[in-house]
Design an enzyme around this catalytic site. Structure first.
Site, mmCIF file in Angstrom:
data_model
loop_
_atom_site.group_PDB
_atom_site.id
_atom_site.type_symbol
_atom_site.label_atom_id
_atom_site.label_comp_id
_atom_site.label_asym_id
_atom_site.label_seq_id
_atom_site.Cartn_x
_atom_site.Cartn_y
_atom_site.Cartn_z
ATOM 1 C CG ASP A 65 -2.499 -1.519 1.360
ATOM 2 O OD1 ASP A 65 -1.851 -2.038 0.064
ATOM 3 O OD2 ASP A 65 -2.873 -1.503 1.907
ATOM 4 C CG HIS A 211 1.879 -0.055 4.818
ATOM 5 N ND1 HIS A 211 1.272 -1.550 5.334
ATOM 6 C CD2 HIS A 211 0.910 0.102 4.707
ATOM 7 C CE1 HIS A 211 0.564 -1.355 6.164
ATOM 8 N NE2 HIS A 211 0.324 -0.459 5.581
#
Length: 270
Positions: A65, A211
């Site tokens: 992400d 992430h």
């Protein structure tokens, strides 16, 4: 008088115990994730969120992400290149993509899959249906313009959603994607902890949450070790779409808090 008092209180206690047991039973079937309540389901006609895919093949999807920053994405892409990992899925927020078009192009040209991470980084379950649709549609337009391809996977900000969000996403031709293994890399707990958490929890058909925003300071150090150890266990890296295509997905039927509150009230006879 005393006898009546004890009988009356005995009835109240009995009713309380029944209500309490019913409430515990109701809560016992609930799987809580973030601020929403979900119950795992293997089928049904309602839209679902994909957490993992049941398969006997040792396939695993690394997902990243990105919401903000420009310091962590390149080192992570470099690790994937150095380790010859050609398949992964990046969920990009629209504002970040708009301000980092060159990076989006780099991700796309490397052959990685791009999914949407929405527009505003807020809990969509707190929005009206009109606002939810606007958030997803606005992000879709931006990502399509920047990447040159329409995304069809979405990971909601904070992993937050309810039945309405699933339905609206489905109407907009999106599959909501969650994860089974959370690296918790955003907490920066230490390279060893990130590695151990991912490798110990990994399983065939798994979707791993990582992430590539500036908030993660250890992911680029943990990632090469994760890749090596998963390969040693026989895993092959694929995109989320490739994973989904393996078989029917294991999703979740989402039951929001209002539904749960009503179930508890029904159990209590209120």
């Amino acid at each position: 008088m005393n006898s009546y008092f004890y009988v009356l209180n005995g009835r109240k206690i009995k009713k309380f115990l029944i209500v309490f047991a019913a409430a515990i039973f109701t809560l016992g079937i609930i799987y809580v994730e973030t601020e929403n309540v979900s119950v795992f389901s293997e089928g049904g006609g309602s839209p679902t969120a994909v957490y993992s895919v049941p398969t006997e093949k040792k396939l695993i999807a690394l997902t990243f992400d990105i919401s903000w920053g420009d310091k962590r994405t390149e080192p992570i892409l470099k690790v994937l290149e150095d380790k010859n990992v050609q398949k992964a899925t990046f969920f990009l927020s629209a504002p970040w993509s708009k301000t980092h078009p060159d990076m989006v192009t780099t991700i796309k040209d490397a052959g990685f899959e791009i999914g949407s991470h929405g527009y505003k980084h807020v809990n969509y379950s707190s929005l009206t249906e009109e606002e939810i649709q606007k958030q997803i549609s606005t992000a879709h337009s931006i990502l399509t313009d920047v990447s040159g391809k329409e995304p069809n996977l979405i990971r909601l900000p904070n992993g937050d959603f309810d039945k309405r969000v699933l339905r609206i996403a489905d109407n907009l031709n999106y599959q909501v994607v969650q994860w089974d293994t959370d690296s918790l890399d955003w907490k920066n707990p230490g390279v060893d902890q990130i590695v151990n958490r991912v490798v110990s929890k990994a399983h065939p058909g798994d979707i791993v949450l990582l992430h590539a925003s500036d908030s993660v300071k250890q992911t680029h150090e943990a990632l090469p070790i994760i890749i090596d150890q998963l390969r040693q266990k026989g895993y092959e890296f694929v995109t989320v779409s490739e994973l989904i295509n393996q078989s029917n997905v294991k999703g979740t039927e989402v039951r929001d808090q209002a539904f749960i509150d009503q179930q508890i009230e029904d159990a209590a006879g209120l």
